[in-house]
Design a protein around this motif. Structure first.
Motif, PDB file in Angstrom:
ATOM      1  N   ASP A  12       0.859  -1.186   0.000  1.00  0.00           N
ATOM      2  CA  ASP A  12       0.000   0.000   0.000  1.00  0.00           C
ATOM      3  C   ASP A  12       0.897   1.239   0.000  1.00  0.00           C
ATOM      4  OD1 ASP A  12      -1.814   2.067   0.474  1.00  0.00           O
ATOM      5  OD2 ASP A  12      -3.071   0.822   1.773  1.00  0.00           O
ATOM      6  N   SER A  35      -0.608   6.319  -9.187  1.00  0.00           N
ATOM      7  CA  SER A  35      -1.120   5.521  -8.075  1.00  0.00           C
ATOM      8  C   SER A  35      -2.576   5.882  -7.811  1.00  0.00           C
ATOM      9  CB  SER A  35      -0.279   5.729  -6.812  1.00  0.00           C
ATOM     10  OG  SER A  35      -0.470   7.024  -6.263  1.00  0.00           O
ATOM     11  N   THR A  36      -3.306   4.949  -7.211  1.00  0.00           N
ATOM     12  CA  THR A  36      -4.758   5.074  -7.073  1.00  0.00           C
ATOM     13  C   THR A  36      -5.185   5.682  -5.745  1.00  0.00           C
ATOM     14  OG1 THR A  36      -4.863   2.801  -6.234  1.00  0.00           O
ATOM     15  CG2 THR A  36      -5.156   3.119  -8.614  1.00  0.00           C
ATOM     16  N   PRO A  91     -12.134   1.848  -5.113  1.00  0.00           N
ATOM     17  CA  PRO A  91     -11.941   1.119  -6.368  1.00  0.00           C
ATOM     18  C   PRO A  91     -13.074   1.269  -7.378  1.00  0.00           C
ATOM     19  CG  PRO A  91     -11.139  -0.210  -4.562  1.00  0.00           C
ATOM     20  CD  PRO A  91     -11.787   1.003  -3.939  1.00  0.00           C
ATOM     21  N   TYR A 114     -12.213   4.103  -9.725  1.00  0.00           N
ATOM     22  CA  TYR A 114     -10.993   4.196 -10.508  1.00  0.00           C
ATOM     23  C   TYR A 114     -11.345   4.679 -11.915  1.00  0.00           C
ATOM     24  CZ  TYR A 114      -8.326   1.335  -7.111  1.00  0.00           C
ATOM     25  OH  TYR A 114      -7.685   0.844  -5.991  1.00  0.00           O
ATOM     26  N   TYR A 152      -1.106   0.298  -6.800  1.00  0.00           N
ATOM     27  CA  TYR A 152      -2.155   0.410  -5.798  1.00  0.00           C
ATOM     28  C   TYR A 152      -1.742   1.374  -4.692  1.00  0.00           C
ATOM     29  CZ  TYR A 152      -4.806  -0.465  -1.587  1.00  0.00           C
ATOM     30  OH  TYR A 152      -5.547  -0.277  -0.442  1.00  0.00           O
ATOM     31  N   LEU A 178     -12.445  -3.859  -4.430  1.00  0.00           N
ATOM     32  CA  LEU A 178     -11.303  -4.085  -5.320  1.00  0.00           C
ATOM     33  C   LEU A 178     -11.504  -5.252  -6.288  1.00  0.00           C
ATOM     34  CD1 LEU A 178      -8.603  -2.674  -5.799  1.00  0.00           C
ATOM     35  CD2 LEU A 178      -7.553  -4.306  -4.209  1.00  0.00           C
ATOM     36  N   LEU A 184      -0.750  -4.643  -7.527  1.00  0.00           N
ATOM     37  CA  LEU A 184      -0.823  -4.754  -6.077  1.00  0.00           C
ATOM     38  C   LEU A 184       0.541  -4.850  -5.399  1.00  0.00           C
ATOM     39  CD1 LEU A 184      -3.837  -7.199  -5.674  1.00  0.00           C
ATOM     40  CD2 LEU A 184      -3.830  -4.737  -5.245  1.00  0.00           C
TER      41      LEU A 184
END
Length: 288
Positions: free
Chosen positions: A11, A219-220, A225, A228, A246, A263, A277
């Protein structure tokens, strides 16, 4: 496509519960002008999020709370800020689970550069980050005040995470125009730069620039999710599998329960999930 069973996760934006959010966000709210941002929101972009995690008055150890959440959801490593004592302690006490990222203010000039060097030596930081619209005075992505920061990141071989797109807090968006990334990547072709917080409404442009510049990534962070951007999903499924990472947003605006519940519905190809990930972040943060 389903997430591979047992897939570990890195993360690239996780933090620790804040007992006093007002104080923690004071560096942002001091430049807002509307009463809601200054007085009523739980966090500066609180109007955008539902069910923001509430940890005011927390009695438990914040590091232990985040570790428990990581264990619950299969997060192997978290990239955490070192501005807080919790972040520094987490990196010291759990070096296998947390790696450090230093937030810098380019308004500090060479003092910011010296701080990067010092934290790299003491904590082995794996990244630097800047919130251009949150600096005070604001400093744009391509402002020359940023250039010593970029240069030092190249010299130390550190990635830099930079917020791009319209900011959530009610501050001016101009410093975060995605088009500014083109100038930075032109001047620093060796730089590894990862955008944070969506790049909206210029996600199409962000994709085009990632195709153009090898060191530019996405990056998200701060996105549930189910939100996105379609352009980013399509890019990851085609030519951008190595460019999209991620990032969550716990505990700032999202729970990990919600992120991990949503997700699996993201339509990534089977071959994309391990890179999204884990692999891309492991390569960029040099965890391999």
């Amino acid at each position: 496509m389903p997430i591979p069973e047992g897939q570990p996760i890195i993360d690239t934006m996780i933090g620790f519960p804040m007992r006093d959010p007002k104080q923690a966000y004071a560096h942002i709210t001091r430049q807002t002008k509307d009463a809601e941002s200054r007085e009523r929101l739980k966090m500066p972009a609180g109007y955008m999020f539902k069910d923001i995690p509430d940890h005011e008055g927390l009695q438990e150890d914040p590091v232990a709370v985040t570790l428990a959440e990581m264990d619950k959801h299969g997060i192997a490593v978290g990239l955490v800020g070192l501005r807080s004592e919790e972040g520094r302690r987490a990196v010291r006490e759990h070096p296998d689970r947390f790696v450090g990222c230093l937030s810098v203010d380019p308004n500090k000039g060479m003092d910011a550069v010296r701080e990067i060097v010092a934290m790299h030596a003491e904590y082995g930081i794996r990244a630097v980050d800047v919130f251009p619209a949150g600096t005070f005075p604001q400093v744009a992505i391509n402002d020359k005040k940023m250039y010593p920061i970029y240069a030092k990141c190249v010299e130390l071989d550190l990635p830099i995470f930079v917020c791009a797109g319209v900011p959530g807090p009610r501050v001016r968006m101009e410093p975060q125009k995605v088009e500014y990334l083109d100038e930075v990547m032109y001047d620093f072709p060796e730089l590894t730069l990862v955008t944070r917080h969506g790049c909206e409404p210029w996600t199409d442009l962000a994709v085009k620039l990632m195709l153009k510049w090898p060191g530019l990534h996405y990056s998200t962070s701060a996105f549930a999710p189910k939100h996105y951007p379609r352009e980013i999903i399509d890019y990851a499924n085609t030519r951008g599998a190595d460019k999209v990472l991620y990032a969550g947003y716990f505990p700032m605006g999202l729970t990990l329960d919600r992120i991990m519940r949503e997700l699996p519905a993201v339509p990534f190809k089977d071959s994309v999930w391990p890179k999204f990930l884990y692999d891309n972040a492991a390569r960029i943060l040099k965890l391999t």
